[in-house]
Design a protein around this motif. Structure first.
Motif, mmCIF file in Angstrom:
data_model
loop_
_atom_site.group_PDB
_atom_site.id
_atom_site.type_symbol
_atom_site.label_atom_id
_atom_site.label_comp_id
_atom_site.label_asym_id
_atom_site.label_seq_id
_atom_site.Cartn_x
_atom_site.Cartn_y
_atom_site.Cartn_z
ATOM 1 N N THR A 45 61.176 -13.681 30.036
ATOM 2 C CA THR A 45 61.009 -12.304 29.036
ATOM 3 C C THR A 45 62.280 -12.617 27.952
ATOM 4 N N THR A 93 61.529 -3.528 32.317
ATOM 5 C CA THR A 93 61.108 -4.917 32.916
ATOM 6 C C THR A 93 62.472 -5.425 33.752
ATOM 7 N N VAL A 110 61.545 -13.852 35.955
ATOM 8 C CA VAL A 110 61.293 -12.793 35.037
ATOM 9 C C VAL A 110 62.064 -12.799 33.872
ATOM 10 N N VAL A 143 56.594 -7.149 36.836
ATOM 11 C CA VAL A 143 56.030 -7.082 35.190
ATOM 12 C C VAL A 143 54.835 -6.153 35.252
ATOM 13 N N MET A 196 54.630 -2.996 32.709
ATOM 14 C CA MET A 196 53.100 -2.959 31.840
ATOM 15 C C MET A 196 52.668 -1.575 32.075
ATOM 16 N N GLN A 252 53.652 -11.605 29.098
ATOM 17 C CA GLN A 252 53.790 -10.827 30.347
ATOM 18 C C GLN A 252 52.478 -11.075 31.312
ATOM 19 N N ARG A 294 61.531 -3.784 27.610
ATOM 20 C CA ARG A 294 62.177 -4.867 28.017
ATOM 21 C C ARG A 294 63.319 -4.513 29.251
#
Length: 480
Positions: free
Chosen positions: A326, A170, A322, A375, A379, A332, A167
């Protein structure tokens, strides 16, 4: 003096200096080509559009001049992309992958030097009114130091080194994108007024001075995140430290070799989503300035500045999107989906925009266009071990540079071929190509992306000979 682990100031000033001249580059080339083809001074008006003034002109060849200059300006961008692509790609892949061993700062400093060379070349051509095609040579020279892909790849790898949980990673990467948006927006608004008040030379000089300031910060203040191995370093298995090229190849290979089959599949699919979306988005958005200069819009430099600034607000709105999504626990993949749909809707409307009001309105559906990039980077970063972040972002930067340069070639070629009949066709093409990342994203959703727990990669450690002997005596778990 103790350094700072803050790469955001570098990104912010780089964005400001780049976008201060980015809207001016196409305008400068456009005006020089206009003078060559028409043997007249480029028409400058205080009105919102030059078309009304030009429509009353006694020249019957006005429309044909516009079409020819549009075509030549598009081909100029095409040649620039072709000559600078290959060197930039090679340097990007080597530098960012090598940063796992040699440190992240080299991937930031080298592109800054290249950008400074490019700015000074533009200033020289503008000041002395040299042949405009010399700018293609300057673009080739600056690409030997890397490009935007090298710079962003190094910055995102730098951020990944500092973040532990997904988190935080991101949000921090989205924050870097937001800094690009905020400062580039300020620069875009300033560029039109700067050009109107002082001409082209002063913006190019200001950008070059900003690049010098960034270089000083990156060299003397920015702290390195990668601990370099000593010169006599050896790996735990006793082999010598690999060379830069071997480290690059080994890092990219290990990134795939150490993961399970499911991880490899998801990794490849996410990279495909990233590159295909980047191809469609960048290809379409890069032609907006030329489209605005063309009839029936015929925007002035002031309007182009406001349009560019409004376009860059997507970085801020995407960061907010985002952060909110989030925080609310939105998956995501769904965030990426919303970003792709945002681009598709905006491009379709853009293809039919024929008035100034509509050109501003079409930016609204694209306010979430940047969300997929941070994102997807996050990932991908969670799938790869910490020691291979440089290899990952080298690969991403390399592929991103390939797709961006190829998209520039493709879209500029299509625009040059269709500008006389339907200049908005390239934006419909961009929207249509967004179907590819949507389809691949659906495949990823079927497979599942919760693969981080499967990654059990050991961290490679570099030790000197004395340290290795001492470590063996203490029965370190590093060797267990």
């Amino acid at each position: 003096m103790k350094g700072l682990f803050l790469v955001e100031p570098v990104v912010a000033l780089y964005a400001f200096s780049s976008f201060l001249i980015y809207p001016l580059v196409q305008q400068y080339v456009y005006r020089r080509l206009w003078q060559e083809f028409t043997n007249t001074t480029y028409p400058i008006s205080d009105n919102s559009s030059r078309c009304a003034e030009n429509s009353s002109s006694s020249s019957s060849n006005h429309s044909s001049y516009h079409e020819e200059v549009q075509k030549q300006a598009s081909l100029f961008s095409l040649y620039t992309e072709l000559f600078s692509t290959v060197p930039s790609l090679v340097v990007t892949l080597m530098l960012v992958a090598y940063s796992d061993l040699g440190g992240r700062k080299i991937t930031i400093i080298m592109p800054l030097i290249g950008s400074l060379i490019y700015n000074l070349a533009f200033l020289t051509v503008s000041y002395f009114e040299l042949n405009v095609y010399l700018l293609i040579g300057s673009s080739l020279l600056s690409s030997l130091f890397g490009g935007l892909g090298t710079f962003l790849g190094g910055c995102f790898a730098y951020v990944a080194d500092l973040c532990e949980d997904g988190r935080q990673k991101t949000l921090r990467m989205a924050g870097v994108d937001m800094m690009i948006g905020l400062l580039s927006g300020v620069a875009s608004i300033s560029s039109g007024y700067f050009l109107r008040a002082a001409g082209f030379n002063w913006p190019f000089l200001t950008s070059a001075l900003c690049q010098c300031l960034i270089l000083l910060y990156a060299i003397f203040i920015l702290e390195e995140t990668v601990k370099k191995a000593p010169t006599d370093a050896i790996l735990l298995d006793g082999s010598p430290e690999p060379s830069a090229i071997k480290q690059m190849i080994y890092g990219v290979y290990q990134m795939f070799a150490r993961t399970s089959r499911r991880c490899k599949t998801v990794l490849v699919l996410l990279i495909l989503v990233f590159t295909s979306f980047s191809f469609a988005y960048v290809g379409g958005i890069s032609l907006m300035t030329l489209y605005e200069l063309n009839e029936p819009l015929c925007w002035t430099e002031i309007l182009i500045g406001y349009g560019s600034a409004l376009s860059t607000t997507v970085f801020l709105t995407s960061f907010v999107g985002v952060s909110v999504f989030t925080y609310c626990g939105v998956p995501q993949l769904l965030i990426v989906l919303m970003g792709i749909l945002s681009v598709m809707s905006g491009m379709v409307l853009l293809a039919f925009a024929k008035t100034t009001l509509l050109m501003f309105i079409v930016r609204v559906p694209m306010l979430l266009a940047i969300m997929p990039f941070p994102v997807l980077r996050s990932m991908l970063s969670k799938i790869i071990s910490k020691s291979e972040q440089g290899a990952l972002f080298a690969l991403l930067s390399f592929l991103d540079s390939v797709t961006n340069n190829v998209s520039g070639v493709v879209f500029n070629s299509v625009y040059a071929a269709t500008v006389a009949r339907y200049p908005g066709f390239v934006f419909l093409l961009s929207a249509g190509l967004c179907v590819i990342p949507l389809f691949v994203l659906g495949v990823v959703g079927l497979i599942g992306v919760d693969v981080a727990d499967e990654v059990k990669n050991p961290e490679p450690v570099f030790l000197g000979e004395d340290d290795l002997v001492q470590d063996q005596k203490e029965n370190s778990p590093l060797l267990s």
